[in-house]
Design a protein around this motif. Structure first.
Motif, mmCIF file in Angstrom:
data_model
loop_
_atom_site.group_PDB
_atom_site.id
_atom_site.type_symbol
_atom_site.label_atom_id
_atom_site.label_comp_id
_atom_site.label_asym_id
_atom_site.label_seq_id
_atom_site.Cartn_x
_atom_site.Cartn_y
_atom_site.Cartn_z
ATOM 1 N N LEU A 48 36.739 42.475 40.431
ATOM 2 C CA LEU A 48 37.620 43.067 41.441
ATOM 3 C C LEU A 48 38.782 42.125 41.765
ATOM 4 O O LEU A 48 38.597 40.913 41.906
ATOM 5 N N GLY A 49 39.963 42.702 41.868
ATOM 6 C CA GLY A 49 41.138 41.911 42.211
ATOM 7 C C GLY A 49 41.798 41.218 41.033
ATOM 8 O O GLY A 49 42.853 40.594 41.196
ATOM 9 N N ARG A 50 41.212 41.319 39.849
ATOM 10 C CA ARG A 50 41.795 40.655 38.687
ATOM 11 C C ARG A 50 42.635 41.649 37.870
ATOM 12 O O ARG A 50 42.615 42.856 38.075
ATOM 13 N N MET A 51 43.350 41.089 36.905
ATOM 14 C CA MET A 51 44.335 41.851 36.142
ATOM 15 C C MET A 51 43.757 43.083 35.442
ATOM 16 O O MET A 51 44.414 44.125 35.326
ATOM 17 N N GLU A 52 42.507 42.995 34.989
ATOM 18 C CA GLU A 52 41.924 44.098 34.222
ATOM 19 C C GLU A 52 41.796 45.379 35.039
ATOM 20 O O GLU A 52 41.798 46.480 34.471
#
Length: 369
Positions: A48-52
């Motif tokens: 969660l919250g990452r680029m993916e």
């Protein structure tokens, strides 16, 4: 036989991310699965919250997010919250694996791949790891003992993994990069540069890199004086500062992000870049002469190991991060003045290319299920 295997591969779980270096290979593998098995149901799991969480849906795939985070090795007292997130992530990963019931689980590295692949292994689901770097990441090392296959891009990976499950496939790269049919001159013109003048492409990653940007900034006077053009991807980090500096030079185009990397690569006579595994695989497949400035801020210093694997075989020039600002201008000047040296770099890096990695990985997936 083809019909039988088509029925078998119905659900594929892919986990990992955090950076483009993990996400692009994951998407390449998913696309290769879809080309061979159009009806396959593919589910991604990221952090969660990452680029993916943005990039994967944009590519047309479903993704679930885990609240997982990396350990803070410098401030150990902060890791209580990390452990709580890990516990929650393991619980959610268990539910995802049991509900989705994948035929195979693929881990590409990054925070999320640990909980997901661990739960898949507990449930008896075959797992495949894709290790992009020449120095294996902690997550993949922990998962390796129970992996059915580990796909790598470098020799000598038995230092980290059981030799009997290692397959040297190379790293999957974006297929559009090799599909570019423009000549070098046409690519330069498309980007708004004089096709007769040398062009340097400088990229520090999608988020940018302070040292790379500072080193490029110190090279601007030299590039102008030599009549060399520059396409500079600053990334988001310090974009206003560096793009303002670039605006003083008519031979420089500075942008936050280059969307058409296929044209940018084709146009470039020399590439200045960090040494992420995905970028190196792209440079190898395209045969680009390059100067690599490995980031010192990555786990296990793997970018330096990646860059050394090339520089030791005359496939790249490596400059350590601490030396970049002082030495990059002279290094670029030397390579601009010596086209034969660039040809050697191009030839030797091309020899290291491992093409069609995505298809080889799908072959291995079919084999292990």
């Amino acid at each position: 036989m083809a019909e039988k295997t088509n029925k078998k591969l119905e659900r594929v779980l892919i986990s990992g991310g955090g950076t483009g270096g993990h996400i692009f290979p994951a998407l390449s593998i998913a696309n290769a699965v879809k080309r061979r098995y159009p009806d396959a149901d593919i589910l991604f799991v990221g952090a969660l919250g990452r680029m993916e969480m943005e990039r994967v849906p944009a590519a047309g795939y479903k993704i679930e997010g885990l609240p997982v985070a990396g350990f803070d090795r410098k401030r150990l007292w902060r890791n209580f919250g990390v452990l709580l997130k890990l516990w929650k992530s393991l619980r959610k990963a268990r539910k995802i694996v049991r509900d989705f019931r994948p035929d195979v689980a693929i881990g590409v590295g990054g925070y999320a791949s640990g909980p997901v692949l661990k739960q898949a292994q507990k449930c008896g689901i075959p797992t495949l790891l894709q290790e992009q770097n020449s120095y294996a990441g902690v997550t993949n090392k922990l998962l390796a003992k129970k992996a059915a296959a580990i796909c790598v891009a470098y020799d000598g990976m038995e230092r980290f993994f059981p030799a009997e499950v290692i397959v040297k496939t190379g790293n999957p790269v974006r297929t559009d990069l090799e599909a570019c049919t423009l000549s070098v001159g046409e690519a330069k013109s498309k980007l708004g540069f004089d096709p007769e003048k040398p062009l340097v492409l400088a990229v520090g990653g999608s988020l940018g890199a302070r040292t790379v940007n500072e080193a490029v900034a110190t090279s601007l006077d030299m590039l102008r004086d030599k009549g060399v053009n520059l396409l500079w991807q600053t990334g988001r980090y310090g974009e206003a500062e560096f793009q303002a500096i670039a605006g003083k030079y008519p031979n420089v185009k500075a942008v936050t992000f280059i969307s058409d990397m296929a044209t940018a690569y084709r146009a470039a006579d020399l590439v200045v870049s960090r040494a992420g595994a995905g970028t190196i695989s792209e440079l190898q497949n395209l045969g680009k002469a390059c100067v690599l400035i490995p980031s010192p801020n990555v786990a296990e210093d793997h970018q330096r190991h990646n860059a050394e694997a090339l520089s030791k075989r005359d496939g790249a020039v490596m400059i350590l991060d601490a030396d970049a600002v002082a030495t990059l201008p002279a290094t670029i000047a030397d390579l601009v003045d010596k086209p034969l040296k660039r040809e050697v770099l191009s030839r030797e890096i091309s020899k290291m290319a491992l093409k069609n990695a995505d298809e080889k990985i799908v072959d291995k997936i079919v084999e292990i299920i």
